[in-house]
Design an enzyme around this catalytic site. Structure first.
Site, short mmCIF file in Angstrom:
data_model
loop_
_atom_site.label_atom_id
_atom_site.label_comp_id
_atom_site.label_asym_id
_atom_site.label_seq_id
_atom_site.Cartn_x
_atom_site.Cartn_y
_atom_site.Cartn_z
N GLU A 347 68.52 39.40 24.54
CA GLU A 347 68.59 40.64 25.32
C GLU A 347 69.24 41.80 24.57
O GLU A 347 70.03 42.57 25.13
CB GLU A 347 69.28 40.37 26.66
CG GLU A 347 68.52 39.33 27.48
CD GLU A 347 69.18 38.93 28.78
OE1 GLU A 347 70.28 39.44 29.07
OE2 GLU A 347 68.60 38.12 29.52
N GLU A 452 61.25 31.76 29.45
CA GLU A 452 62.07 31.53 30.64
C GLU A 452 61.30 31.90 31.90
O GLU A 452 61.77 32.66 32.74
CB GLU A 452 63.37 32.34 30.57
CG GLU A 452 64.20 32.11 29.33
CD GLU A 452 65.48 32.95 29.30
OE1 GLU A 452 65.93 33.41 30.38
OE2 GLU A 452 66.03 33.16 28.20
#
Length: 580
Positions: A347, A452
């Site tokens: 991220e 994910e």
């Protein structure tokens, strides 16, 4: 009497053909998966001839186009190429526009070539529809060359809409050329997925059974069972699996790839400075090895400030650099060669904890250090909303590639094995945008994984999950999928596949249906007059069994074989001899 392999020789001939299956030729227009990530002197021709866009190459002046907001627009020409320019902009949305009629339940793929008058600036394609504004795609446009914007949308309702282009940088003029908007019905979209799967994930297989004299065995019974699917499709786990037999049985009967939910992260392995504890991740890795399950290394660093080990936040830049280097050495050396991927930085499009303290090249440095310790493993940048949410300007495919380029250009990183990790935390999926975004990322030639995958709770959760998984599996550039549904008694992160008794929820039923559909079922049939049996198989590991009864003799044998991807122009023949 029954003769087994050791005392009754048979010949099993496998002819692996790469021709596509006949009989499923859709009348629909084929989808164009191509995208350009180069800034070019001249734009390409519009895809699909422009689709439903009027005057897509801007060769007929302003026909079909008008000003949006307070922009002034005009046609210009350079090197024989005509295009439109929006100038005099004072608001982000001041640009050119065209009205189009959008139909509910259709999928629209959009492309356009964009340039700005100076520097570089993000430019977004937006549709003003009867239900609100829809962001359809974005690109970081540059001056002096043309960049391709590719995106898409699925309208909530039928009606007139207005396509326009916006940029928060109102000081630049927006240049637009080669615009295309192509509608597809959902049936056509499914047909395109089917064709992509047939081309990229399956191979025609011809099996011939003959006896030891080479005589074909007519009407022999044949069964083929897939032992392992080549395409990696898995699910995350956590340490609860170590002590729960029901969880173990449910998981190992389905998946051959996984990632650890938290157990390999820095805050789990070094909660206190200098006191490392890898006991949970060690045990989980051993569990995975025992069951032939591949593991993605998740993750080395997380750029979100709130997910650092508590003691890290107060470190000086110098001490943080030392601690980060120690972390890399520790986890990478410990699991070198035991994981199939490293999520090096998590991220770093949305957060910048390490960059704010160690400089803008922090991610590049981390990738460099991990590569120096484990150069054979693919290193991933992992982030969210690149394919999930077209409104997130921080994580568009263009912004993802810009960050990846920065990492790759760091000194010493030119030959890194880099992968694209897409977290894929969906709400309501925009399937055309998802496909177009992967098209753009796929133009890099780098491996792409959905790492994910989950869908927020809603009445349509299972339906949306199936759409996402089918779209990802069918895309020719996607090389693996991990569902983010690690089970715990208190509930999963956002989506579970089972209840606490390991009975499937609707989402688990979707997963099982797809696992079955993608080749885990047994195929049975009989050889023809020439001893042949023809079928089409997903790439993977198989076992074939053949038996035939003649008079008082039963011929019986079994043999393993692999079906691997091949070039469409090739035919591979494999002769397997089973003899005493």
């Amino acid at each position: 009497m029954t003769f087994r392999e050791k005392n009754n020789p048979l010949l099993l001939q496998l002819l692996l053909c790469t021709l596509l299956c006949a009989g499923f030729e859709a009348a629909a227009l084929s989808y164009d998966y191509t995208a350009s990530i180069e800034c070019l002197e001249k734009p390409h021709k519009p895809q699909y001839g422009g689709g439903i866009i009027k005057n897509p190459e801007l060769s007929h002046g302003l026909k079909g186009w008008s000003a949006f907001g307070n922009a002034k627009i005009e046609q210009r020409e350079s090197g024989g190429n005509k295009f439109l320019v929006a100038h005099g902009r004072s608001q982000p949305y001041d640009s050119i526009s065209q009205k189009v009629y959008l139909e509910e339940n259709k999928f629209y793929t959009l492309s356009a070539w964009i340039q700005v008058s100076e520097g570089a600036a993000p430019v977004t394609a937006v549709f003003k529809t009867i239900t609100g504004f829809k962001h359809a795609g974005a690109v970081v446009a540059e001056s002096k060359c043309w960049s391709m914007l590719k995106g898409g949308l699925s309208p909530d309702a039928s009606g007139l809409a207005e396509l326009y282009f916006e940029s928060k940088n109102t000081s630049v003029d927006i240049w637009v050329d080669s615009i295309s908007l192509q509608p597809f019905t959902q049936e056509e979209w499914r047909s395109q997925r089917h064709q992509s799967i047939e081309k990229n994930h399956k191979t025609n297989v011809r099996i011939q059974a003959v006896d030891k004299q080479g005589k074909p065995l007519q009407n022999a019974n044949i069964s083929i069972e897939q032992k392992q699917l080549q395409f990696p499709f898995g699910c995350a786990i956590n340490k609860n699996i170590l002590t729960n037999t029901a969880y173990q049985n449910w998981f190992t009967s389905r998946f051959k790839v996984t990632a650890f939910e938290d157990e390999m992260k820095w805050y789990s392995t070094e909660a206190s400075p200098g006191r490392e504890d890898y006991s949970a991740s060690d045990a989980m890795l051993q569990f995975a090895k025992n069951h032939n399950i591949a593991v993605r290394g998740h993750n080395i660093f997380w750029d979100d400030p709130q997910y650092q080990p508590g003691w890290v936040n107060s470190l000086s830049p110098s001490d943080l650099s030392k601690a980060a280097d120690k972390r890399i050495n520790s986890v990478t050396s410990r699991y070198k060669g035991q994981v199939i991927a490293w999520d090096v930085v998590n991220e770093n499009l949305h957060f910048s904890f390490f960059e704010s303290k160690l400089g803008q090249n922090a991610s590049g440095v981390f990738f460099n250090r991990v590569h120096s310790l484990d150069g054979a493993t693919t290193l991933f940048m992992n982030d969210y909303n690149t394919i999930e949410d077209s409104r997130d300007g921080k994580a568009t495919p263009a912004m993802y590639l810009q960050k990846l380029r920065q990492i790759s250009e760091f000194p010493g990183n030119q030959n890194l094995r880099i992968g694209i990790g897409l977290e894929s935390h969906f709400s309501t999926p925009n399937i055309p945008y998802m496909r177009a975004s992967i098209d753009t990322l796929g133009a890099t030639g780098l491996p792409i994984w959905l790492t994910e995958v989950d869908v927020q709770s809603s009445p349509n959760q299972a339906q949306y999950l199936e759409q996402i998984l089918r779209e990802a599996h069918a895309h020719p550039k996607v090389q693996g999928i991990v569902v983010w549904a690690a089970w715990k008694p208190s509930g999963c992160y956002r989506m579970c596949l089972t209840d606490n008794n390991f009975k499937n929820l609707a989402t688990g039923d979707v997963v099982d249906k797809l696992l079955h559909e993608w080749g885990s079922k047994r195929l049975e049939g009989k050889t023809d007059a020439d001893g042949f049996f023809d079928t089409t198989l997903f790439h993977g590991d198989y076992e074939v069994k053949i038996n035939r009864q003649a008079a008082n003799t039963i011929f019986s044998m079994a043999q393993s074989f692999k079906v691997l991807p091949t070039n469409a122009s090739q035919t591979i023949s494999m002769l397997i001899k089973v003899s005493a």
